[in-house]
Design an enzyme around this catalytic site. Structure first.
Site, PDB file in Angstrom:
ATOM      1  N   SER A  86       0.823  -1.220   0.000  1.00 63.11           N
ATOM      2  CA  SER A  86       0.000   0.000   0.000  1.00 63.11           C
ATOM      3  C   SER A  86       0.854   1.267   0.000  1.00 63.11           C
ATOM      4  O   SER A  86       0.329   2.355  -0.228  1.00 63.11           O
ATOM      5  CB  SER A  86      -0.974   0.000   1.175  1.00 63.11           C
ATOM      6  OG  SER A  86      -0.283  -0.051   2.400  1.00 63.11           O
ATOM      7  N   HIS A  87       2.157   1.154   0.258  1.00 64.18           N
ATOM      8  CA  HIS A  87       3.043   2.329   0.198  1.00 64.18           C
ATOM      9  C   HIS A  87       4.125   2.178  -0.858  1.00 64.18           C
ATOM     10  O   HIS A  87       5.092   2.924  -0.874  1.00 64.18           O
ATOM     11  CB  HIS A  87       3.629   2.623   1.579  1.00 64.18           C
ATOM     12  CG  HIS A  87       2.582   3.138   2.516  1.00 64.18           C
ATOM     13  ND1 HIS A  87       1.741   2.293   3.192  1.00 64.18           N
ATOM     14  CD2 HIS A  87       2.183   4.388   2.804  1.00 64.18           C
ATOM     15  CE1 HIS A  87       0.876   3.008   3.891  1.00 64.18           C
ATOM     16  NE2 HIS A  87       1.123   4.282   3.664  1.00 64.18           N
ATOM     17  N   GLU A 140      -5.173   0.331   2.421  1.00 61.64           N
ATOM     18  CA  GLU A 140      -5.681  -1.050   2.333  1.00 61.64           C
ATOM     19  C   GLU A 140      -7.117  -1.048   1.810  1.00 61.64           C
ATOM     20  O   GLU A 140      -7.498  -1.918   1.021  1.00 61.64           O
ATOM     21  CB  GLU A 140      -5.616  -1.738   3.701  1.00 61.64           C
ATOM     22  CG  GLU A 140      -4.222  -2.117   4.148  1.00 61.64           C
ATOM     23  CD  GLU A 140      -3.553  -3.125   3.214  1.00 61.64           C
ATOM     24  OE1 GLU A 140      -4.256  -3.918   2.575  1.00 61.64           O
ATOM     25  OE2 GLU A 140      -2.311  -3.092   3.117  1.00 61.64           O
TER      26      GLU A 140
END
Ligand code: NDP
Length: 339
Positions: A50-51, A191
């Site tokens: 997610s990053h 998420e």
């Protein structure tokens, strides 16, 4: 029928290059782009999807905000006190950290405890890289940042707090440091966005819709409010982060950041607070051995692991074998990279 997405395996240099090229082609100065690309690459390497490359579009979209400066050059302010400041000048947090962390390490070694207050940055990164960096240099480290108003207080129905992550790092002898980094919401917003992208329902307990009803629909969750983790306990952590990274250092609360986000870009703007402690100044010479004793007692129990263990294992694998990147994400990146 398998619903596995096609992927392409890239090594870490290729991931960094992809991110750097996409950012530079959209107007980011080399230094800003390089710091962001390193943050994105570290996230892919450690399996924090997610990053990772998924975030590049968030950085580029953040430039739709008229105040965001892709050419910002952060400035460092150091005086006789134990607090170091970096003004990110409306740029992005990764470069402000690159500028501030060495000064924080120096201050912590000098005084035993020190703080770094980062101001005026867009912050959409994970916090573990900075606490890991400090803990690798023998310091105990904390990091806190606000975000946008996404999370409702316990019992509430409207978003007020950010997803407000806090991270902690503790050095280990001849081992990578113990690190945890967690949002104060039940899930990171990224998420929910990944579930939305993949057309998957979100788990129970992550969010309520805009009528305050529990929901598993990522669209309804993003339009409603996220829930804090652990009810009132996570809400208190979120409140603490607002106070530390907002009130204490004179930066935005998450709700201020949302109110300033007139273009609805969703890139939080505000500050980050880091605290660093030099354990050698606390008189105990056995802190590393005592920590190991505790870790071994945790790991003696079947089913346990230490926070950061998954990341370090994934890191080893990624360095050796590369990272599988969804072909769809690569296509999106290619589309946003201007020639
Ligand atoms: P997770 O819930 O996935 O993980 C939180 C922490 O718990 C990690 O350190 C993880 O270690 C550890 N952990 C997970 N499972 C176990 C276990 N079984 N035993 C021991 N430790 C465990 O993270 P979040 O969803 O809360 O946050 C994701 C990221 O989003 C964070 O990096 C955060 O900084 C970032 N974020 C950034 C924001 C911003 O505005 N900049 C806002 C909100 C979040 P491990 O990594 O090894 O799995």
């Amino acid at each position: 029928m398998s619903n596995e997405q096609p992927t392409t395996c890239l090594n870490l240099d290729e991931i960094h290059h992809l991110a750097l090229t996409a950012l530079e082609s959209n107007g980011f100065a080399r230094a800003q782009a390089n710091s962001i690309a390193s943050s994105v690459t570290a996230a892919e390497r450690d399996g924090c999807t997610s990053h990772g490359l998924f975030r590049v579009s968030f950085y580029i979209n953040a430039l739709q905000n008229p105040s965001a400066d892709a050419n910002a050059v952060p400035s460092l302010q150091v005086d006789d006190s134990t607090v170091v400041h970096v003004d990110g000048k409306n740029g992005f947090c990764p470069q402000a950290l690159d500028v501030g962390l060495p000064a924080l390490v120096k201050k912590a070694r000098m005084h035993g405890t020190a703080a770094l207050a980062i101001h005026n940055v867009y912050n959409i990164a994970a916090l573990w890289p900075e606490v890991e960096c400090l803990a690798r240099q023998g310091l105990v480290a904390f990091a806190f940042t606000t975000s946008n108003a996404y999370v409702t207080p316990a019992g509430g129905t409207r978003p007020l707090f950010g997803t407000n992550p806090m991270a902690f790092g503790f050095p280990r002898e001849a081992m990578p440091p113990l690190v945890f980094d967690q949002a104060s919401s039940a899930s990171a917003r990224g998420e929910i966005q990944l579930h939305q992208r993949d057309g998957q329902p979100i788990p129970d307990g992550w969010a309520i819709d805009d009528q305050g009803r529990p929901t598993n629909d990522p669209d309804a969750a993003l339009a409603g409010a996220q829930l804090p983790f652990g009810g009132h306990k996570g809400a208190s952590i979120a409140l603490m982060v607002e106070l530390l990274a907002g009130a204490l250092i004179g930066e935005n609360f998450s709700v201020d950041s949302s109110n300033q986000d007139t273009h609805k870009v969703g890139a939080p703007f505000g500050g980050e607070l880091l605290l660093a402690i030099d354990p050698s100044k606390f008189g105990s010479t056995a802190y590393l051995q005592r920590a190991e004793l505790l870790f071994s007692q945790v790991l003696d129990m079947p089913g346990t692991r230490l926070p950061s263990q998954r990341r370090y294992e994934q890191r080893e694998k990624s360095v050796a074998q590369g990272v599988e990147i969804p072909a769809r994400l690569l296509a999106e990146l290619a589309k946003m990279t201007k020639s």
